[in-house]
Design an enzyme around this catalytic site. Structure first.
Site, PDB file in Angstrom:
ATOM      1  N   ASP A 138       3.304  -7.918  10.455  1.00  0.00           N
ATOM      2  CA  ASP A 138       2.577  -7.360  11.597  1.00  0.00           C
ATOM      3  C   ASP A 138       3.483  -6.855  12.708  1.00  0.00           C
ATOM      4  O   ASP A 138       3.017  -6.149  13.607  1.00  0.00           O
ATOM      5  CB  ASP A 138       1.631  -8.413  12.168  1.00  0.00           C
ATOM      6  CG  ASP A 138       0.525  -8.779  11.199  1.00  0.00           C
ATOM      7  OD1 ASP A 138       0.101  -7.893  10.439  1.00  0.00           O
ATOM      8  OD2 ASP A 138       0.096  -9.954  11.198  1.00  0.00           O
ATOM      9  N   ASP A 198      -2.533  -2.646   3.696  1.00  0.00           N
ATOM     10  CA  ASP A 198      -2.296  -2.387   5.115  1.00  0.00           C
ATOM     11  C   ASP A 198      -0.811  -2.185   5.417  1.00  0.00           C
ATOM     12  O   ASP A 198      -0.437  -1.488   6.371  1.00  0.00           O
ATOM     13  CB  ASP A 198      -2.784  -3.555   5.978  1.00  0.00           C
ATOM     14  CG  ASP A 198      -4.087  -4.181   5.541  1.00  0.00           C
ATOM     15  OD1 ASP A 198      -4.300  -4.295   4.326  1.00  0.00           O
ATOM     16  OD2 ASP A 198      -4.873  -4.584   6.413  1.00  0.00           O
TER      17      ASP A 198
END
Length: 449
Positions: A138, A198
């Site tokens: 992330d 993602d």
């Protein structure tokens, strides 16, 4: 009449009948051909997206972002709206923390208003702590969507340094045997090696950093990750899996599952949108034809599975869509990727399909059904789905707003629409006086959640 004359007359009549039969047959062929052309002709433009709509949407986004900045502390990051339409906020460690300052950097890029720069810097300051956090992938979402935009727009030395540090951190999660950056779980976990679709979005951190003073090996890692994803995440029809788990000692695929889709065999709509956007970006940096082909296949799947109003349900493989929520964030992410993809596609038919597809999606998102204008919802877009299996759906979502703004600006640039503001955009009053709600103990490794 003698026999000779009678025979000649019969022959003449036969020739006339044959000639008229030929004419009639030709006429049938022409008619059928014309009908076939009508049937196979490209459909009329499904939606209109005039310059005034784009400009209006961006001005509305300005007002929403300005109102949110005016009511929140710089340590609070809006992530989704609650049932009352008020932003729920999270701390800087949440995977979504980079999107709010990133959206304000996008407004600065468009308006050149220094107030947007000040706001973006104020909120991104807290995000910097993530530059050395190696607990998940992330760091790409957190740092590149904030400090990355700062570095690109301003050339600031500090912003660039933060991006390079973050890229170095992300590179430590790369396993050359697997050929991919680990998405979830600790960097040292030996029980599993999970990669999610993602993660394609976070490769931009590695690509950009490698070209701007960082280690060239980072670009190789990013390109290899994209090739691994292209090989392992897609079904023959272009649909995608969300999660692939690898044996980190051999690189063998152990399982293909979902965390946020309907089932392990379904195509999660936001996952497919990440693919469109992420593979297009990877092609921008590498010009590897594999990435362009994968982006096109993902785009074709996404567009061909949209409902009539062009905003996807949260999963493309639902047995029934009755009562199922849409996901405007998936729509916005895909629209942005489609605009850029159209610029790289040389085939005229495909190029038009992707740009027109983006136009149709953006036109739908601009409609009263999806735009939060004239509502008390503090987001720009309504009806986003962050995580349907976890019960988070039918809300405004900050990353949906972020990609909506990006898509609008990209589409405007591609079609020659001016987005320069004609009036000040940073003094709009708040849309509601309600205070935001802050969550406690936000997850730090839940990209896509």
């Amino acid at each position: 009449m003698n026999g000779t004359a009678h025979a000649w007359g019969s022959q003449r009549d036969d020739r006339r009948r044959k000639w008229w039969a030929s004419v009639a047959a030709l006429a049938v062929v022409v008619v059928v051909s014309s009908l076939t052309q009508v049937v196979n002709a490209p459909s009329a433009r499904a939606a209109s997206l005039p310059a005034t709509t784009i400009q209006h949407d961006l001005a509305f986004a300005d007002s929403r972002l300005a109102a949110t900045a005016g009511r929140l502390a710089t340590t609070a990051y809006p992530v989704r709206t609650g049932t009352n339409g008020v932003w729920t906020t999270v701390g800087a460690k949440d995977w979504t923390s980079g999107f709010f300052p990133g959206a304000m950097w996008q407004e600065y890029a468009r308006t050149k208003d220094p107030l947007w720069k000040q706001r973006a810097e104020a909120w991104q300051a807290g995000v910097e702590v993530n530059k050395t956090d190696d607990s998940s992938h992330d760091v790409g979402f957190q740092i590149f969507d904030s400090f990355g935009k700062d570095a690109v727009l301003t050339g600031g030395a500090n912003a660039k340094a933060v991006v390079l540090t973050a890229a170095r951190t992300l590179s430590t999660r790369y396993n050359p045997t697997v050929g991919a950056v680990r998405s979830w779980d600790a960097r040292t976990d030996t029980t599993k090696y999970r990669v999610i679709i993602d993660n394609m979005m976070n490769l931009e951190l590695l690509f950009w950093a490698s070209q701007n003073g960082g280690d060239p090996a980072w670009a190789t890692m990013a390109a290899t990750h994209a090739k691994t994803t292209a090989r392992d995440f897609f079904r023959p029809d272009g649909g995608s899996w969300h999660v692939v788990n690898y044996d980190q000692k051999t690189g063998k695929v152990l399982s293909k599952t979902t965390a946020q889709g309907y089932s392990n065999s379904s195509t999660w709509s936001r996952g497919e949108a990440w693919a469109v956007h992420g593979f297009t970006m990877s092609y921008r940096f590498t010009h590897d034809a594999t990435f362009l082909t994968t982006a096109q296949n993902s785009a074709d799947y996404f567009l061909s599975h949209l409902p009539a109003d062009k905003v996807p349900y949260w999963d493309f493989s639902l047995p029934s869509t009755a009562g199922q929520p849409r996901d405007t964030s998936a729509a916005a992410i895909a629209a942005s990727g489609l605009v850029e993809l159209s610029s790289f596609t040389t085939d005229a038919t495909r190029k038009a399909r992707y740009l027109d597809g983006a136009r149709d999606i953006l036109a739908a998102l601009s409609s009263p059904a999806y735009l939060a204008e004239n509502t008390t919802n503090q987001a720009v877009l309504l009806h986003g789905t962050q995580n349907k299996p976890a019960g988070s759906y039918d809300t405004g979502i900050m990353f949906g707003d972020y990609y909506f703004i990006e898509a609008l600006q990209r589409y405007a640039a591609a079609t020659g629409v001016s987005t320069a503001p004609t009036t000040p955009t940073t003094t709009a009053p708040p849309t509601t006086t309600a205070k935001s709600t802050t969550t406690t103990a936000p997850p730090t490794t839940t990209a896509g959640l």
